[in-house]
Design an enzyme around this catalytic site. Structure first.
Site, PDB file in Angstrom:
ATOM      1  N   ASP A 161       0.838  -1.207   0.000  1.00  0.00           N
ATOM      2  CA  ASP A 161       0.000   0.000   0.000  1.00  0.00           C
ATOM      3  C   ASP A 161       0.876   1.261   0.000  1.00  0.00           C
ATOM      4  OD1 ASP A 161      -2.323   1.445   0.007  1.00  0.00           O
ATOM      5  OD2 ASP A 161      -2.701   1.232   2.154  1.00  0.00           O
ATOM      6  N   GLY A 162       0.325   2.343  -0.532  1.00  0.00           N
ATOM      7  CA  GLY A 162       0.997   3.637  -0.410  1.00  0.00           C
ATOM      8  C   GLY A 162       1.647   4.160  -1.678  1.00  0.00           C
ATOM      9  N   HIS A 212       2.868   3.874  -8.879  1.00  0.00           N
ATOM     10  CA  HIS A 212       2.738   2.445  -9.182  1.00  0.00           C
ATOM     11  C   HIS A 212       3.986   1.924  -9.908  1.00  0.00           C
ATOM     12  CE1 HIS A 212      -1.242   2.392  -7.636  1.00  0.00           C
ATOM     13  NE2 HIS A 212      -1.780   3.126  -8.590  1.00  0.00           N
ATOM     14  N   SER A 267      -6.813  -5.898  -6.340  1.00  0.00           N
ATOM     15  CA  SER A 267      -7.937  -6.501  -5.614  1.00  0.00           C
ATOM     16  C   SER A 267      -9.211  -6.437  -6.458  1.00  0.00           C
ATOM     17  CB  SER A 267      -8.164  -5.763  -4.289  1.00  0.00           C
ATOM     18  OG  SER A 267      -8.751  -4.503  -4.545  1.00  0.00           O
ATOM     19  N   TRP A 279     -11.051  -2.473  -9.391  1.00  0.00           N
ATOM     20  CA  TRP A 279     -11.709  -2.114 -10.669  1.00  0.00           C
ATOM     21  C   TRP A 279     -12.450  -0.791 -10.537  1.00  0.00           C
ATOM     22  CZ3 TRP A 279     -10.017  -4.869 -14.553  1.00  0.00           C
ATOM     23  CH2 TRP A 279      -9.700  -6.216 -14.384  1.00  0.00           C
ATOM     24  N   LEU A 296      11.895 -20.079  -4.571  1.00  0.00           N
ATOM     25  CA  LEU A 296      10.765 -19.266  -4.108  1.00  0.00           C
ATOM     26  C   LEU A 296       9.532 -19.432  -5.013  1.00  0.00           C
ATOM     27  CD1 LEU A 296       9.785 -16.789  -2.285  1.00  0.00           C
ATOM     28  CD2 LEU A 296      10.544 -15.339  -4.180  1.00  0.00           C
ATOM     29  N   ARG A 306       2.089  -5.081   5.991  1.00  0.00           N
ATOM     30  CA  ARG A 306       1.325  -4.037   5.305  1.00  0.00           C
ATOM     31  C   ARG A 306       2.149  -2.761   5.339  1.00  0.00           C
ATOM     32  NH1 ARG A 306      -4.838  -2.725   4.548  1.00  0.00           N
ATOM     33  NH2 ARG A 306      -4.542  -0.810   3.375  1.00  0.00           N
ATOM     34  N   GLU A 337       1.176 -13.706  11.826  1.00  0.00           N
ATOM     35  CA  GLU A 337       1.696 -12.530  12.541  1.00  0.00           C
ATOM     36  C   GLU A 337       1.618 -11.319  11.610  1.00  0.00           C
ATOM     37  OE1 GLU A 337       2.625 -12.462  15.716  1.00  0.00           O
ATOM     38  OE2 GLU A 337       2.206 -14.604  15.883  1.00  0.00           O
TER      39      GLU A 337
HETATM   40  C1  FPP Z   1      -1.734   0.304  -3.393  1.00  0.00           C
HETATM   41  O1  FPP Z   1      -1.324   1.638  -3.443  1.00  0.00           O
HETATM   42  C2  FPP Z   1      -1.218  -0.480  -4.484  1.00  0.00           C
HETATM   43  C3  FPP Z   1      -1.975  -1.061  -5.463  1.00  0.00           C
HETATM   44  C4  FPP Z   1      -3.426  -0.928  -5.520  1.00  0.00           C
HETATM   45  C5  FPP Z   1      -1.380  -1.827  -6.561  1.00  0.00           C
HETATM   46  C6  FPP Z   1      -0.086  -2.501  -6.326  1.00  0.00           C
HETATM   47  C7  FPP Z   1       0.692  -2.466  -7.581  1.00  0.00           C
HETATM   48  C8  FPP Z   1       2.037  -2.388  -7.698  1.00  0.00           C
HETATM   49  C9  FPP Z   1       2.932  -2.449  -6.562  1.00  0.00           C
HETATM   50  C10 FPP Z   1       2.711  -2.197  -9.026  1.00  0.00           C
HETATM   51  C11 FPP Z   1       2.581  -3.259 -10.050  1.00  0.00           C
HETATM   52  C12 FPP Z   1       2.604  -4.663  -9.551  1.00  0.00           C
HETATM   53  C13 FPP Z   1       3.341  -5.672 -10.097  1.00  0.00           C
HETATM   54  C14 FPP Z   1       3.171  -7.045  -9.583  1.00  0.00           C
HETATM   55  C15 FPP Z   1       4.323  -5.453 -11.151  1.00  0.00           C
HETATM   56  P1  FPP Z   1      -2.432   2.772  -3.499  1.00  0.00           P
HETATM   57  O2  FPP Z   1      -2.583   3.198  -4.897  1.00  0.00           O
HETATM   58  O3  FPP Z   1      -3.705   2.291  -2.870  1.00  0.00           O
HETATM   59  O4  FPP Z   1      -1.771   3.862  -2.614  1.00  0.00           O
HETATM   60  P2  FPP Z   1      -2.514   4.986  -1.739  1.00  0.00           P
HETATM   61  O5  FPP Z   1      -3.339   4.256  -0.719  1.00  0.00           O
HETATM   62  O6  FPP Z   1      -1.396   5.746  -1.156  1.00  0.00           O
HETATM   63  O7  FPP Z   1      -3.353   5.800  -2.697  1.00  0.00           O
END
Ligand code: FPP
Length: 241
Positions: A22-23, A39, A67, A71, A133, A189, A208
């Protein structure tokens, strides 16, 4: 003085690490950049953490990459996330094979764009013999959706006479998307929020949880080692005393 990596007790490693990445958006905002660049930097962090897990001899890494709720984001962001996924799969195949990593996916994969499904199939086929892995990408994943999908599979099998009721936990687990994988030992997280966001609801019963304020694009090998060292201080009782 020992480095933080040397402080890790190799006999007490989490076998399965799951991460809510996240983030990305907040990371971009803090730098005055568009969310999509967050991203893109997040995808770089994916590369670093996958390699680090392989080096540390972690057995399974599950990453929450998209998730079922994602969408609902603006179309341009959804498209960019799918593009980054496809780009990652194309670019990383060589590196995954070099590091003996097997790629699998978890989620409603058949609802992803065809191009993403094809790229996933190509990389999972090409890495299927690797023995190191297991990199498990959660895509179009929701914990509740997974439970409902398992229940529907079970109902069909009961109606066909393939399994008997009552169903127990072991049989139920086998009907989850990757029912043979061990449950996560450690759930990380990033970016500070204290919730599980519909991730692996069945599998994290005794996992954990480690939450760090670091935004996902800044999460690197050192941060991963911090999480593992924290995990190694925990006393896991699984309901016993
Ligand atoms: C959450 O950050 C992240 C996601 C919804 C997508 C995760 C995707 C990646 C790490 C990049 C591509 C993945 C791969 C496997 C190559 P957020 O957008 O919710 O952040 P925020 O809460 O700060 O807005």
């Amino acid at each position: 003085m020992k480095t933080s990596e040397e402080l890790i007790d190799k006999l007490n490693l989490p076998k399965h690490i799951a991460i809510i990445m996240d983030g990305n958006g907040r990371w971009a905002k803090s730098k005055g950049l568009p969310r999509i660049l967050g991203h893109r930097s997040g995808a770089k962090a994916v590369r670093e953490i996958v390699t680090a897990c392989a080096e540390l001899k972690i057995k399974i890494l599950t990453l929450y990459a998209f998730s079922v709720e994602n969408w609902n984001r603006p179309k341009t962001e959804v498209r960019a996330l799918m593009m980054l996924l496809e780009e990652y799969l194309k670019k990383e195949l060589k590196e995954l094979n070099k590091n003996n990593i097997r790629l699998i996916a978890t989620g409603r994969i058949d609802e992803l764009p065809d191009t993403a499904q094809n790229a996933l199939k190509k990389v999972s086929d090409a890495t299927s013999k690797n023995t190191g892995l297991v990199l498990n990408l959660a895509l179009n994943y929701g914990g509740r959706a997974e439970i409902i999908d398992a229940i529907n599979k079970l109902i069909k099998e009961v109606l066909n006479g393939k399994i008997q009721i009552p169903v127990d936990e072991e049989i139920f687990k086998k009907h989850l998307y990757n029912g043979l994988l061990a449950d996560p030992d450690l759930l990380i997280r990033t970016s500070g929020e204290m919730r599980v966001s519909n991730f692996l609801l069945w599998q994290i019963a005794y996992t954990e949880i480690y939450v760090t304020d670091v935004f996902w694009p800044d999460f690197n090998k050192d941060e991963l080692i911090k999480a593992i060292l924290d995990y190694q201080q925990r006393e896991r009782r699984f309901g016993r005393i």
